[in-house]
Scaffold this motif. Structure first.
Motif, PDB file in Angstrom:
ATOM      1  N   ILE A 147      54.517 -99.492  29.489  1.00  0.00           N
ATOM      2  CA  ILE A 147      53.215 -98.659  29.099  1.00  0.00           C
ATOM      3  C   ILE A 147      52.018 -99.404  29.332  1.00  0.00           C
ATOM      4  N   ILE A 148      51.085 -99.026  30.458  1.00  0.00           N
ATOM      5  CA  ILE A 148      50.080 -99.681  30.981  1.00  0.00           C
ATOM      6  C   ILE A 148      48.924 -99.073  30.531  1.00  0.00           C
ATOM      7  N   VAL A 149      47.832 -99.675  29.984  1.00  0.00           N
ATOM      8  CA  VAL A 149      46.761 -99.351  29.289  1.00  0.00           C
ATOM      9  C   VAL A 149      45.677 -99.424  30.306  1.00  0.00           C
ATOM     10  N   GLY A 150      45.261 -98.540  31.150  1.00  0.00           N
ATOM     11  CA  GLY A 150      44.358 -98.501  32.085  1.00  0.00           C
ATOM     12  C   GLY A 150      44.988 -98.259  33.443  1.00  0.00           C
ATOM     13  N   GLY A 151      44.474 -97.150  34.017  1.00  0.00           N
ATOM     14  CA  GLY A 151      44.934 -96.939  35.392  1.00  0.00           C
ATOM     15  C   GLY A 151      43.771 -97.148  36.539  1.00  0.00           C
ATOM     16  N   GLY A 152      43.131 -98.089  36.479  1.00  0.00           N
ATOM     17  CA  GLY A 152      41.978 -98.728  37.444  1.00  0.00           C
ATOM     18  C   GLY A 152      42.619 -99.708  38.603  1.00  0.00           C
ATOM     19  N   VAL A 170      51.234 -94.664  32.607  1.00  0.00           N
ATOM     20  CA  VAL A 170      49.834 -95.291  32.645  1.00  0.00           C
ATOM     21  C   VAL A 170      49.021 -94.311  31.761  1.00  0.00           C
ATOM     22  N   LEU A 171      48.136 -94.884  31.038  1.00  0.00           N
ATOM     23  CA  LEU A 171      47.102 -94.377  30.164  1.00  0.00           C
ATOM     24  C   LEU A 171      45.651 -94.780  30.691  1.00  0.00           C
ATOM     25  N   GLU A 172      45.071 -93.631  31.187  1.00  0.00           N
ATOM     26  CA  GLU A 172      43.795 -94.000  31.941  1.00  0.00           C
ATOM     27  C   GLU A 172      42.680 -93.073  30.926  1.00  0.00           C
ATOM     28  N   ALA A 173      41.584 -93.862  30.438  1.00  0.00           N
ATOM     29  CA  ALA A 173      40.593 -93.156  29.774  1.00  0.00           C
ATOM     30  C   ALA A 173      39.844 -92.310  30.415  1.00  0.00           C
ATOM     31  N   GLY A 174      39.698 -92.267  31.544  1.00  0.00           N
ATOM     32  CA  GLY A 174      38.888 -91.323  32.548  1.00  0.00           C
ATOM     33  C   GLY A 174      39.399 -90.417  33.166  1.00  0.00           C
ATOM     34  N   ILE A 226      54.131-105.249  19.558  1.00  0.00           N
ATOM     35  CA  ILE A 226      53.191-103.994  19.627  1.00  0.00           C
ATOM     36  C   ILE A 226      54.041-102.804  19.677  1.00  0.00           C
ATOM     37  N   THR A 227      54.105-102.069  18.440  1.00  0.00           N
ATOM     38  CA  THR A 227      54.946-100.973  18.281  1.00  0.00           C
ATOM     39  C   THR A 227      54.254 -99.431  18.397  1.00  0.00           C
ATOM     40  N   ARG A 228      53.083 -99.360  18.534  1.00  0.00           N
ATOM     41  CA  ARG A 228      52.539 -98.007  18.617  1.00  0.00           C
ATOM     42  C   ARG A 228      51.033 -98.315  19.300  1.00  0.00           C
ATOM     43  N   ILE A 229      50.610 -97.285  20.221  1.00  0.00           N
ATOM     44  CA  ILE A 229      49.341 -97.032  20.883  1.00  0.00           C
ATOM     45  C   ILE A 229      48.674 -95.990  20.531  1.00  0.00           C
ATOM     46  N   VAL A 274      56.001 -97.395  20.981  1.00  0.00           N
ATOM     47  CA  VAL A 274      56.509 -98.211  22.027  1.00  0.00           C
ATOM     48  C   VAL A 274      58.148 -98.469  21.663  1.00  0.00           C
ATOM     49  N   PRO A 275      58.979 -98.227  22.159  1.00  0.00           N
ATOM     50  CA  PRO A 275      60.381 -98.484  22.255  1.00  0.00           C
ATOM     51  C   PRO A 275      60.433 -99.813  21.746  1.00  0.00           C
ATOM     52  N   ALA A 276      61.769-100.183  21.281  1.00  0.00           N
ATOM     53  CA  ALA A 276      62.167-101.602  20.810  1.00  0.00           C
ATOM     54  C   ALA A 276      62.096-102.426  22.062  1.00  0.00           C
ATOM     55  N   SER A 277      62.576-102.134  23.111  1.00  0.00           N
ATOM     56  CA  SER A 277      62.579-102.931  24.498  1.00  0.00           C
ATOM     57  C   SER A 277      61.093-102.798  25.484  1.00  0.00           C
ATOM     58  N   GLY A 278      60.530-101.864  25.055  1.00  0.00           N
ATOM     59  CA  GLY A 278      59.052-101.641  25.950  1.00  0.00           C
ATOM     60  C   GLY A 278      58.065-102.805  25.717  1.00  0.00           C
ATOM     61  N   ARG A 279      57.484-102.800  26.920  1.00  0.00           N
ATOM     62  CA  ARG A 279      56.266-103.782  27.159  1.00  0.00           C
ATOM     63  C   ARG A 279      54.989-102.919  27.331  1.00  0.00           C
ATOM     64  N   VAL A 280      54.037-103.742  26.793  1.00  0.00           N
ATOM     65  CA  VAL A 280      52.711-103.063  26.777  1.00  0.00           C
ATOM     66  C   VAL A 280      51.766-104.027  27.769  1.00  0.00           C
ATOM     67  N   PHE A 281      50.908-103.523  28.767  1.00  0.00           N
ATOM     68  CA  PHE A 281      50.134-104.229  29.778  1.00  0.00           C
ATOM     69  C   PHE A 281      48.738-103.588  29.355  1.00  0.00           C
ATOM     70  N   LEU A 282      47.873-104.684  29.101  1.00  0.00           N
ATOM     71  CA  LEU A 282      46.359-104.402  28.936  1.00  0.00           C
ATOM     72  C   LEU A 282      45.976-104.490  30.504  1.00  0.00           C
ATOM     73  N   ALA A 283      45.458-103.421  31.155  1.00  0.00           N
ATOM     74  CA  ALA A 283      44.937-103.560  32.625  1.00  0.00           C
ATOM     75  C   ALA A 283      43.730-102.668  32.585  1.00  0.00           C
TER      76      ALA A 283
END
Length: 879
Positions: free
Chosen positions: A48-53, A76-80, A317-320, A333-342
């Motif tokens: 799960i990628i926070v930011g699609g820039g 990918v979660l993009e704010a704009g 991180i368990t939830r966004i 966020v699933p047990a094996s999931g990774r989160v990225f601040l982008a």
């Protein structure tokens, strides 16, 4: 459910691009559900990628492309919103969206400047849109020189990967560094490939001659070329992220790079895969095909989805938490999931401060770039032989400054643009970057007589990052925003107010810091270069290079205050989540993971321990690709078996050799071929080659459930020696009219099938059970015995079994032998012979023929019929 089924019309546009590139939040959440029988193979998002820039899109595309076994899903979660499909300067002039604080702008500042001086508080903000700043940036992308990454705070492994030949990974003869591959991706590996001509040549020659003739001295700054060398004129070429020529035949030129192009390509492939894996409307799927396709889509982009905070439990991180079109939402966020601040550096830091409050280093080491502009002009006739039409140039000089206080080094570079202009021209970029091939405009240039050559020297200098406790320049949590989450309070200055500030070069003067000293040296170097270009002749300076509309030409350089940009105007904030080898002296590890959290990673310039002078786009892309390489799913390719060749090894490479015939298909999922039934039968056949005599081995798994008799439900099979399905065979249509509407029946009529069906439908007979040659009499119910059959092991749902099928040509009758056995991890399969069939001389004359001209026979295929039977490790040994 699919919340928007067709593109929407606005006042101006029909949003095809948005509908087929993006998904709504509800679509993304629904795509993980397994509570519908046709979404039983739906999967949660692994990344799960926070930011699609700029860097989120690079990360998503790289993870997607590396996943050759289709093992993972990416969100990918993009704010704009999605606004542009490529870099703004690839479009007609003045195509930029409105600037910050104007209606319709994509620019926003979700933080609070806290410096005491007003001019240090004018942060330009983020581009809230898919692609982010990569849609608008200038394109200059020089490399780090080796000494810029020599600081001991840099992880040794990262420095090695960035600057030495380590790629392709695993190669005995690597040819590229991560900076090299990033330069190829953004188009700077071939410097100035779109700049040429007499003006460019003349300026480059004059600059090279002037730099190599410098008197210099021990205290003088080093002025050198792009990669820290000045051995030839071409070392001064500008590293611009523009590719005007195709890298190879059949590929388009990139023009100016933006990350949107990478993301769109991955999205297009993901959509095509999903459609191919769930392409038919059957009665049980009626009206639900888009939902089923979404459940198979490996990459989804949700725009207009602003992440407010990351919820953490222990070290994960368990939830966004998000705001989606004004409403609160959440992504688990699933047990094996990774989160990225982008996100941008400041927003990445704000999220990290909230999620990891126990880490005091977060927010320190804030750096940006110092920037000055010097615009000048020299007479055109000071260069002999220039033609009277469009002329531009772009050059680059690297500066290395030695700080007398401790002999440490500081770095800057000067970006040089030049254009031939008329008497009133003041903009050296007027004819650079912004032109499209309009033949009428080109004709006008042929009639110009340029009087002046206008040059702009833009200096970019590094700031010193401070990692010790309580540095002046840093990011800290501020007052709550509208979502109750702290703003980021940002302070960024070049002066000092703390006597312990390590940047001080004069304890009696707050303006004497390494940052300000470097800024002065950089401005002096620009003036020196101006004189080199004038070559002892006339030179005029623009009095206010930052305000050309209020400026005039003058004989002396403008005051430095009039040519310096406000701090952080470059969008190059960096360093606050710097990587390192020691969790006690850094925020993130060498892959970008925050030390205190097992599944939270960072990409982008926030990771840089030192910033150097280069625009962080190149280093950011290089580090992002490196992180993706370290964390991408491992391909499920199997170990080759001696004397066998692989027909399917769990990767796209072999998957692409297969084709479907019939209403259903097979999908590549998690390194497996998974049947996607759709009403009537489908054959998925190896289209690259046909075979005569062989031993075929493959592994299969039935998903279940079991029926009331304890038999696992599922029906599939392996077709052998059949004709090419997509040819209309008159004799086949005469025997089986269904073949006219479904080419899969060609395999049934012209080949033989080794069955997979524990229930033995339709009559529960041996000739219809697992391992039997389907439909060949086995001596039951008064039928003759044309095949011998002995039941193999009772198949269990979710368990892997292996077939060994031998096909042998024989004048007395071709022979088919099937064996089956359970797969034992790490052990060879123990097979039990199930069926043996010798083709009679007087029957089945047009079936099971050896390959011949015209695709007449010899194909191997798998059946999709009832349930999502999975296959893997398909290999063959030809006799």
């Amino acid at each position: 459910m699919v919340t928007i089924r067709t593109p929407e019309s606005t006042t101006f546009t029909f949003d095809v691009l948005g509908r087929y590139s993006c998904n709504t939040l509800q679509e993304a959440l629904d795509s993980q559900r397994t509570d519908h029988p046709d979404q039983g193979d739906a999967r949660p998002f692994d990344y799960i990628i926070v930011g699609g820039g700029s860097f989120g899109a690079v990360l998503a595309a790289r993870l997607f492309n590396l996943d050759v076994s289709h093992r993972a899903r990416i969100l990918v979660l993009e704010a704009g919103p999605l606004i542009l499909s490529e870099h703004v300067q690839n479009l007609p002039p003045d195509f930029s969206p409105p600037p910050k604080e104007e209606p319709g702008s994509v620019w926003g500042v979700p933080w609070q400047p806290k410096s005491p001086k007003d001019w240090n508080n004018k942060f330009p903000g983020l581009a809230f849109c898919v692609g982010g700043r990569s849609l608008f940036w200038g394109g200059w992308s020089p490399y780090f020189i080796d000494s810029e990454v020599a600081d001991p705070s840099w992880p040794a492994s990262v420095v090695t990967d960035l600057t030495t030949k380590v790629l392709p990974a695993g190669s005995q003869n690597p040819t590229e560094s991560y900076l090299d591959t990033a330069a190829q991706q953004i188009g700077t590996d071939d410097t100035n490939d779109f700049i040429s001509g007499p003006l460019h040549t003349a300026l480059k020659q004059r600059l090279f001659k002037g730099l190599t003739a410098r008197a210099g001295g021990a205290a003088a700054d080093v002025l050198t070329g792009n990669r820290g060398a000045l051995n030839a004129e071409d070392d001064l070429e500008a590293p611009l992220a523009v590719a005007s020529a195709s890298p190879r035949p059949g590929m388009f030129a990139l023009n100016k790079f933006s990350s949107v192009q990478l993301l769109f390509r991955a999205q297009r492939i993901a959509q095509a895969e999903a459609q191919a894996a769930a392409r038919a409307e059957t009665p049980e799927n009626q009206g639900r095909l888009p939902e089923i396709q979404n459940s198979k889509k490996r990459l989804m982009l949700v725009d207009n989805c602003y992440v407010t905070r990351l919820e953490r439990s222990g070290k994960r991180i368990t939830r966004i938490h998000v705001k989606y079109r004004g409403a609160d939402g959440q992504v688990d966020v699933p047990a094996s999931g990774r989160v990225f601040l982008a996100l941008g550096t400041i927003e990445n830091t704000r999220q990290a401060l909230v999620a990891v409050p126990e880490k005091p280093e977060i927010g320190r080491n804030l750096m940006a770039h110092l920037r000055s502009n010097l615009t000048l002009r020299v007479p055109r006739d000071s260069f002999a032989g220039l033609p009277p039409e469009l002329q531009v140039s772009a050059l680059f000089v690297k500066g290395i400054h030695t700080h007398p206080v401790d002999n440490s080094k500081g770095y800057y570079h000067i970006q040089i643009t030049a254009s031939g202009v008329g008497q009133l021209g003041m903009n050296s970029e007027a004819e650079l970057f912004k032109k499209i091939p309009n033949i009428e405009e080109l004709d006008q240039f042929r009639d110009l007589t340029d009087k002046w050559v206008v040059l702009t020297l833009r200096g970019i200098g590094e700031m010193v990052g401070v990692k010790s406790s309580n540095p002046q320049n840093r990011i800290t949590p501020g007052a709550p925003d509208g979502n109750g989450v702290p703003y980021a309070d940002v302070r960024l200055e070049t002066n000092w107010d703390d006597p312990a500030d390590p940047r001080i070069t004069d304890n009696a003067d707050p303006k004497r810091t390494k940052d300000n000293d470097l800024w002065d040296a950089m401005d002096a170097a620009s003036e020196e270069l101006a004189k080199i270009f004038a070559n002892g002749g006339t030179i005029e300076y623009l009095s206010r290079p930052n305000e050309a509309g209020n400026a005039h030409w003058q004989d002396t350089p403008p005051a430095t205050d009039l040519r310096r940009d406000t701090l952080s105007s470059t969008h190059h904030e960096a360093g606050t989540l710097w990587m390192g080898d020691d969790p006690n002296t850094s925020v993130t590890d060498p892959t970008g993971r925050i030390w205190e959290v097992d599944n939270l990673y960072v990409v982008g310039p926030a990771l840089l321990p030192t910033i150097g002078s280069p625009n962080p786009m190149l280093s950011g892309v290089a580090l992002t690709r490196r992180t993706a390489d370290k964390l991408a799913p491992t391909p499920l390719a199997v170990t080759p078996e001696a004397n066998f060749i692989s027909l399917f090894d769990g990767t796209e490479r072999t998957f692409q050799r297969w084709r479907s015939a019939g209403p259903g298909t097979f999908a590549l999922q998690d390194g497996l071929l998974v049947a996607q039934p759709s009403g009537d039968q489908t054959v998925f056949f190896y289209a690259a080659e046909t075979f005569t005599d062989y031993v075929l081995r493959l592994q299969f798994r039935l998903p279940g459930p079991v029926d009331s008799f304890g038999k696992v439900i599922g029906n599939s099979g392996v077709f052998l020696r059949f004709r090419y399905p997509h040819t209309r065979w008159p004799d086949v249509n005469a025997v089986q009219p269904l073949a006219q509407g479904n080419p899969a029946w060609v395999a049934s009529v012209t080949g033989f099938e080794v069955q997979i069906d524990e229930q033995g439908r339709p009559d529960f007979g041996d000739k219809h059970r697992t391992g039997a040659v389907y439909g060949i009499p086995a001596g039951q119910g008064g039928e003759p015995q044309e095949q011998t059959f002995q039941a193999g092991p009772v198949l269990q749902p979710g368990t892997w079994y292996e077939f060994e099928i031998t096909v042998t040509s024989d004048p007395a009758g071709d022979q088919y032998v099937s064996k089956v056995g359970p797969v034992q991890a790490g052990q060879p399969t123990v097979f039990t012979q199930v069926a043996s069939f010798t083709k009679p001389a007087d029957k089945y004359q047009n079936r099971g023929l050896a390959p011949a001209a015209g695709n007449s026979s010899g194909y191997i295929g798998l059946q999709a019929y009832i349930s999502k039977v999975a296959f893997r490790h398909i290999r063959i040994q030809e006799k």
